[in-house]
Design a protein around this motif. Structure first.
Motif, PDB file in Angstrom:
ATOM      1  N   ARG A   1       0.707  -0.643   6.595  1.00 21.37           N
ATOM      2  CA  ARG A   1       1.646   0.529   6.628  1.00 21.37           C
ATOM      3  C   ARG A   1       2.577   0.329   5.477  1.00 21.37           C
ATOM      4  NH1 ARG A   1       2.677   3.505  10.814  1.00 21.37           N
ATOM      5  NH2 ARG A   1       1.367   3.047  12.888  1.00 21.37           N
ATOM      6  N   SER A   2       3.447   1.394   4.981  1.00 16.03           N
ATOM      7  CA  SER A   2       4.134   1.002   3.786  1.00 16.03           C
ATOM      8  C   SER A   2       5.520   0.411   4.282  1.00 16.03           C
ATOM      9  CB  SER A   2       4.629   2.635   3.374  1.00 16.03           C
ATOM     10  OG  SER A   2       5.433   3.097   4.205  1.00 16.03           O
TER      11      SER A   2
ATOM     12  N   ILE B   1      -0.836   4.763  -1.361  1.00 14.88           N
ATOM     13  CA  ILE B   1      -1.737   5.256  -0.376  1.00 14.88           C
ATOM     14  C   ILE B   1      -0.920   5.970   0.745  1.00 14.88           C
ATOM     15  CG2 ILE B   1      -3.205   4.707   1.454  1.00 14.88           C
ATOM     16  CD1 ILE B   1      -4.603   2.608  -0.449  1.00 14.88           C
ATOM     17  N   ALA B   2       0.065   5.002   1.303  1.00 17.33           N
ATOM     18  CA  ALA B   2       0.588   5.861   2.642  1.00 17.33           C
ATOM     19  C   ALA B   2       1.631   7.016   1.923  1.00 17.33           C
ATOM     20  CB  ALA B   2       1.757   4.784   3.004  1.00 17.33           C
ATOM     21  N   HIS B   3       2.035   7.068   0.725  1.00 14.97           N
ATOM     22  CA  HIS B   3       2.731   8.135   0.482  1.00 14.97           C
ATOM     23  C   HIS B   3       1.594   9.394   0.319  1.00 14.97           C
ATOM     24  CE1 HIS B   3       6.302   5.486  -1.274  1.00 14.97           C
ATOM     25  NE2 HIS B   3       6.114   5.612  -0.014  1.00 14.97           N
TER      26      HIS B   3
ATOM     27  N   ALA C   1      -0.974   3.551   6.058  1.00 19.56           N
ATOM     28  CA  ALA C   1      -1.811   3.605   4.864  1.00 19.56           C
ATOM     29  C   ALA C   1      -3.244   3.079   4.986  1.00 19.56           C
ATOM     30  CB  ALA C   1      -1.224   2.081   4.038  1.00 19.56           C
ATOM     31  N   ARG C   2      -3.744   2.624   5.998  1.00 19.47           N
ATOM     32  CA  ARG C   2      -5.029   2.255   6.243  1.00 19.47           C
ATOM     33  C   ARG C   2      -5.640   3.658   6.654  1.00 19.47           C
ATOM     34  NH1 ARG C   2      -7.607  -2.323   5.656  1.00 19.47           N
ATOM     35  NH2 ARG C   2      -8.534  -2.168   7.348  1.00 19.47           N
TER      36      ARG C   2
ATOM     37  N   ARG D   1      -1.059   9.890   1.716  1.00 15.88           N
ATOM     38  CA  ARG D   1      -1.717  10.502   2.776  1.00 15.88           C
ATOM     39  C   ARG D   1      -0.372  11.309   3.641  1.00 15.88           C
ATOM     40  NH1 ARG D   1      -3.862   6.083   6.764  1.00 15.88           N
ATOM     41  NH2 ARG D   1      -5.072   8.113   7.618  1.00 15.88           N
TER      42      ARG D   1
ATOM     43  N   ASN E   1      -1.639  -4.501   3.885  1.00 18.21           N
ATOM     44  CA  ASN E   1      -1.843  -2.914   3.741  1.00 18.21           C
ATOM     45  C   ASN E   1      -1.745  -2.087   4.800  1.00 18.21           C
ATOM     46  OD1 ASN E   1      -3.968  -3.991   1.101  1.00 18.21           O
ATOM     47  ND2 ASN E   1      -1.880  -4.194   1.167  1.00 18.21           N
TER      48      ASN E   1
ATOM     49  N   ALA F   1       0.806  -1.028  -0.063  1.00 14.37           N
ATOM     50  CA  ALA F   1      -0.116  -0.023   0.076  1.00 14.37           C
ATOM     51  C   ALA F   1       0.919   1.366   0.013  1.00 14.37           C
ATOM     52  CB  ALA F   1      -0.804   0.193   1.257  1.00 14.37           C
ATOM     53  N   GLU F   2       1.861   1.137  -0.824  1.00 13.16           N
ATOM     54  CA  GLU F   2       3.048   2.490  -0.876  1.00 13.16           C
ATOM     55  C   GLU F   2       2.279   3.671  -1.353  1.00 13.16           C
ATOM     56  OE1 GLU F   2       6.219   1.717   0.254  1.00 13.16           O
ATOM     57  OE2 GLU F   2       5.137   0.139   1.038  1.00 13.16           O
TER      58      GLU F   2
END
Length: 198
Positions: free
Chosen positions: A172-173, A67-69, A179-180, A71, A170, A64-65
């Motif tokens: 954390r990166s 999404i984390a980035h 990420a969630r 955010r 998913n 979930a890279e």
């Protein structure tokens, strides 16, 4: 050679529509953080919303890279390149936002994509810079077929299994960024193509 555009012209939109795949790049703010680059297949996962706004369907995958980035800092670059006789590379630089199934905008966005069993979010990008370049060294290749392995993987999972998978894979990166989003609502199925590393 290269050219800058104020918005996505009809010719650029046609180029995007003909592309068999695209690439997404994001990065954390930390200098030690890892830059992420993901290939995306299935062009029914991408849509042009207007001249300077695009969106793509983000499917449940092994990471979930993006999404984390997003955010953390919202920076994102999308790239399309031609593998046909006419060489061309198109890059869209912008700021991205993740729209999740519990967002009021979800229903208005999800219908713009093909039907896939494991949508995770819709990434909406406010495009700030549109640039093309020659692509003279990109090889000319033929598309054999699209893969449906991610859809098949998702079809064999219950909603509970998908939720557990996202908690495990998913949350954390790889650099530890969250990420969630803080929500308890289970994943809603109903749209979107697939891919295994997002």
């Amino acid at each position: 050679m290269g050219q800058l555009y104020e918005e996505l012209t009809p010719r650029l939109r046609e180029f995007i529509a003909r592309s068999p795949m695209y690439f997404v790049a994001t990065a954390p703010l930390a200098a030690s953080g890892r830059v992420n680059l993901s290939p995306k297949g299935g062009m029914d996962t991408f849509t042009v919303l207007d001249g300077t706004t695009v969106a793509y369907l983000d499917l449940i995958g092994s990471g979930a890279e993006t999404i984390a980035h997003l955010r953390e800092n919202r920076r994102i670059t999308l790239m399309f390149c031609s593998f046909t006789r006419q060489p061309k590379i198109l890059r869209l630089y912008g700021e991205g936002e993740c729209v999740f199934p519990d967002d009021p905008r979800w229903d208005g966005l999800i219908g713009r994509f093909g039907s896939h069993p494991i949508p995770r979010s819709v990434i909406v990008v406010d495009v700030r810079r549109i640039a093309d370049s020659c692509g003279f060294t990109v090889p000319e290749m033929s598309l054999i077929r699209e893969r449906d392995l991610q859809d098949k993987w998702g079809e064999n999972k219950t909603q509970h299994q998908l939720e557990e998978y996202m908690v495990t894979k998913n949350s954390r990166s790889i650099d530890g960024l969250p990420a969630r989003p803080p929500r308890e609502e289970p994943v809603r199925s109903g749209a979107g193509p697939a891919e295994v590393q997002r």
